[in-house]
Design an enzyme around this catalytic site. Structure first.
Site, PDB file in Angstrom:
ATOM      1  N   HIS A  28      40.301  10.319  -1.395  1.00  0.00           N
ATOM      2  CA  HIS A  28      41.571   9.658  -1.055  1.00  0.00           C
ATOM      3  C   HIS A  28      41.426   8.502  -0.054  1.00  0.00           C
ATOM      4  CE1 HIS A  28      41.924  12.627   2.206  1.00  0.00           C
ATOM      5  NE2 HIS A  28      42.279  13.594   1.403  1.00  0.00           N
ATOM      6  N   HIS A  82      44.030  26.956   1.553  1.00  0.00           N
ATOM      7  CA  HIS A  82      44.598  25.604   1.551  1.00  0.00           C
ATOM      8  C   HIS A  82      44.857  25.171   0.114  1.00  0.00           C
ATOM      9  CE1 HIS A  82      45.268  21.491   2.478  1.00  0.00           C
ATOM     10  NE2 HIS A  82      44.028  21.065   2.612  1.00  0.00           N
ATOM     11  N   GLU A  84      45.293  22.089  -1.106  1.00  0.00           N
ATOM     12  CA  GLU A  84      44.837  20.780  -1.609  1.00  0.00           C
ATOM     13  C   GLU A  84      43.832  21.004  -2.741  1.00  0.00           C
ATOM     14  OE1 GLU A  84      43.587  17.895   1.360  1.00  0.00           O
ATOM     15  OE2 GLU A  84      43.734  16.279  -0.125  1.00  0.00           O
ATOM     16  N   ASP A  86      41.085  19.939  -3.804  1.00  0.00           N
ATOM     17  CA  ASP A  86      39.632  20.091  -3.683  1.00  0.00           C
ATOM     18  C   ASP A  86      39.244  21.558  -3.467  1.00  0.00           C
ATOM     19  OD1 ASP A  86      40.952  19.630  -1.234  1.00  0.00           O
ATOM     20  OD2 ASP A  86      39.156  18.928  -0.236  1.00  0.00           O
ATOM     21  N   HIS A 148      44.419  20.841   7.168  1.00  0.00           N
ATOM     22  CA  HIS A 148      44.914  19.513   7.388  1.00  0.00           C
ATOM     23  C   HIS A 148      46.256  19.253   6.713  1.00  0.00           C
ATOM     24  CE1 HIS A 148      43.853  16.637   3.893  1.00  0.00           C
ATOM     25  NE2 HIS A 148      44.426  15.794   4.703  1.00  0.00           N
ATOM     26  N   ASP A 167      39.236  23.302   6.089  1.00  0.00           N
ATOM     27  CA  ASP A 167      38.920  21.893   6.379  1.00  0.00           C
ATOM     28  C   ASP A 167      38.362  21.684   7.795  1.00  0.00           C
ATOM     29  OD1 ASP A 167      39.484  20.723   3.943  1.00  0.00           O
ATOM     30  OD2 ASP A 167      41.525  20.123   4.472  1.00  0.00           O
ATOM     31  N   TYR A 195      34.176  12.420   9.373  1.00  0.00           N
ATOM     32  CA  TYR A 195      35.173  13.298   8.757  1.00  0.00           C
ATOM     33  C   TYR A 195      36.376  13.463   9.691  1.00  0.00           C
ATOM     34  CZ  TYR A 195      36.878  17.749   6.716  1.00  0.00           C
ATOM     35  OH  TYR A 195      37.635  18.755   6.160  1.00  0.00           O
ATOM     36  N   HIS A 228      33.871  22.298   3.564  1.00  0.00           N
ATOM     37  CA  HIS A 228      33.045  21.141   3.185  1.00  0.00           C
ATOM     38  C   HIS A 228      31.813  21.100   4.090  1.00  0.00           C
ATOM     39  CE1 HIS A 228      36.315  19.387   0.832  1.00  0.00           C
ATOM     40  NE2 HIS A 228      37.121  19.485   1.880  1.00  0.00           N
TER      41      HIS A 228
HETATM   42 FE1  FEO Z   1      42.712  19.153   2.903  1.00  0.00          FE
HETATM   43 FE2  FEO Z   1      39.424  19.666   1.890  1.00  0.00          FE
HETATM   44  O1  FEO Z   1      41.295  19.529   1.722  1.00  0.00           O
END
Ligand code: FEO
Length: 401
Positions: A28, A82, A84, A86, A148, A167, A195, A228
């Site tokens: 993004h 989460h 999102e 990903d 996040h 995250d 990050y 991540h």
């Molecule tokens: Fe807020 Fe890694 O997604």
């Protein structure tokens, strides 16, 4: 399915079963030059739990890695920290393959997952601090809204002191190594900072509160397993990232200036070099970042610990160049606080571009440290001396605490 990809053991009962995305470069709007990982974890207790999934195209990789430990149908619970995509993109396919007894998420996560996937399978909402028994182990959920997204939570396995932090404490870094102690420290620090700057900087106050909240719970943490990048299992790696997060969340800045600009026919380029020279002569550490070769997320990473942001633009149709507008719009969203700054640029028509930059800096609450320098067409020696003087003025102001 051919089973070729394997899980990596993290602790007695925990396995990493995520995916490595070596090729992603645009997350993004954030240039992920070293790729990323989407980490998912299997907890092999009496009841088997899967913590998070992966981005949808990586579903086969996730299922293969799970399959190297257990039959996916043996998974009883799926935990979604989460919503999102990903981390949740593979959820519908995982539910179909695994047929879990229950899927858990925070209250906001239930709503967000519903809006994303319109699932038939019920998602069970968990409350802040609620625990889930896995028979011979227990998971506890702690809401961390805005780390996040509003729905975020972290999961804690008290029996093995593992924090699944989603995250938080992550980084976009694709590696074959799964643990931070196997990777070069300079790369870890640079990618963790990059990050934080590009994902968490606008949420710095929330990060501080989240750290405080987890700190007050007094959880013993031997392993941080983020969603991540690498897993931290050495005490020094855990205390190191906690220390860095406190510094970044507090917005601590160095005597460092970022000079970001775009040029049309080299005039603004010459001015940028002169501004940078003046800053360096004044004792500041300087990063000169031409937008023709520096990505907006490179700029954000440098702004993280900088005290000054100096922006230059040539003029196009009485306004700033598109690359400068792009970088400023991106930086504005990241809400860096406590910066001083200045503007400069060349023009041929009205000179309005530099005023646009000034206005954008004011909107970002950047305190202008000197009068902008505007040069018609091509700077001469006197103009360049004025640019250097502007740099020196900013450097001088950076001395003040
Ligand atoms: Fe807020 Fe890694 O997604």
């Amino acid at each position: 399915m051919t089973q070729s990809l394997r899980a990596v053991r993290v602790s007695d009962r925990v396995y990493w079963v995520g995916a490595i995305d070596w090729g992603v470069r645009d997350f993004h709007g954030y240039l992920t030059g070293r790729g990323t990982t989407y980490n998912a974890y299997l907890v092999m207790a009496t009841k088997v739990a899967l913590i998070d999934t992966v981005r949808a195209p990586f579903t086969p990789e996730l299922l293969q890695r799970i399959g190297s430990v257990t039959d996916p149908e043996k998974i009883d619970y799926v935990i979604c920290n989460h919503a999102e995509m990903d981390h949740s993109g593979a959820l519908p396919a995982v539910i179909a393959a695994v047929k879990p007894e229950r899927v858990f998420a925070s209250g906001r996560g239930v709503e967000a997952l519903g809006r994303h996937f319109h699932l038939d399978h019920e998602i069970t909402g968990v409350k802040d601090g609620e625990s889930l028994s896995l028979g011979d182990a227990t998971l506890t959920f702690v809401e961390t809204p805005m780390l996040h997204w509003p729905d975020n939570m972290v999961t804690y396995l008290a029996d093995e002191h593992v924090l699944f932090s989603n995250d938080a404490f992550g980084m976009h870094l694709a590696t074959s190594e799964r643990f931070a102690d196997e990777i070069d420290e300079a790369i870890l620090k640079a990618e963790a900072g990059r990050y934080f700057a590009n994902i968490l900087m606008p949420l710095a106050a929330v990060v501080s509160k989240g750290l405080e909240k987890v700190g007050k719970l007094g959880l013993a943490i031997d392993i941080i397993a983020p969603s991540h990048g690498p897993i931290r299992r050495r005490a020094q790696d855990i205390s190191g990232i906690l220390r860095l997060y406190s510094t970044w969340a507090a917005g601590q800045r160095r005597r460092k200036a970022v000079v970001v600009y775009d040029t049309m026919w080299h005039s603004t380029d010459m001015m940028a070099q002169a501004v940078g020279d003046g800053l360096a002569a004044g004792g500041a550490s300087v990063r000169v970042m031409p937008l023709k070769s520096c990505h907006r997320s490179d700029v954000a990473a440098e702004v993280l610990d900088a005290g000054a942001l100096v922006v230059g633009t040539a003029e196009l149709n009485r306004g700033m160049l598109p690359a400068v507008a792009d970088a400023l719009s991106y930086l504005k969203g990241l809400k860096p606080r406590g910066l001083i700054g200045a503007a400069f640029g060349s023009y041929g028509w009205s000179g309005g571009a530099v005023q646009e930059v000034e206005a954008a800096l004011r909107q970002m609450k950047v305190e202008l440290a000197g009068e902008s320098v505007r040069v018609k067409y091509v700077p001469d020696a006197q103009d360049l001396a004025q640019c250097a003087a502007l740099g020196a003025q900013v450097a001088e102001k950076l001395k003040a605490p």
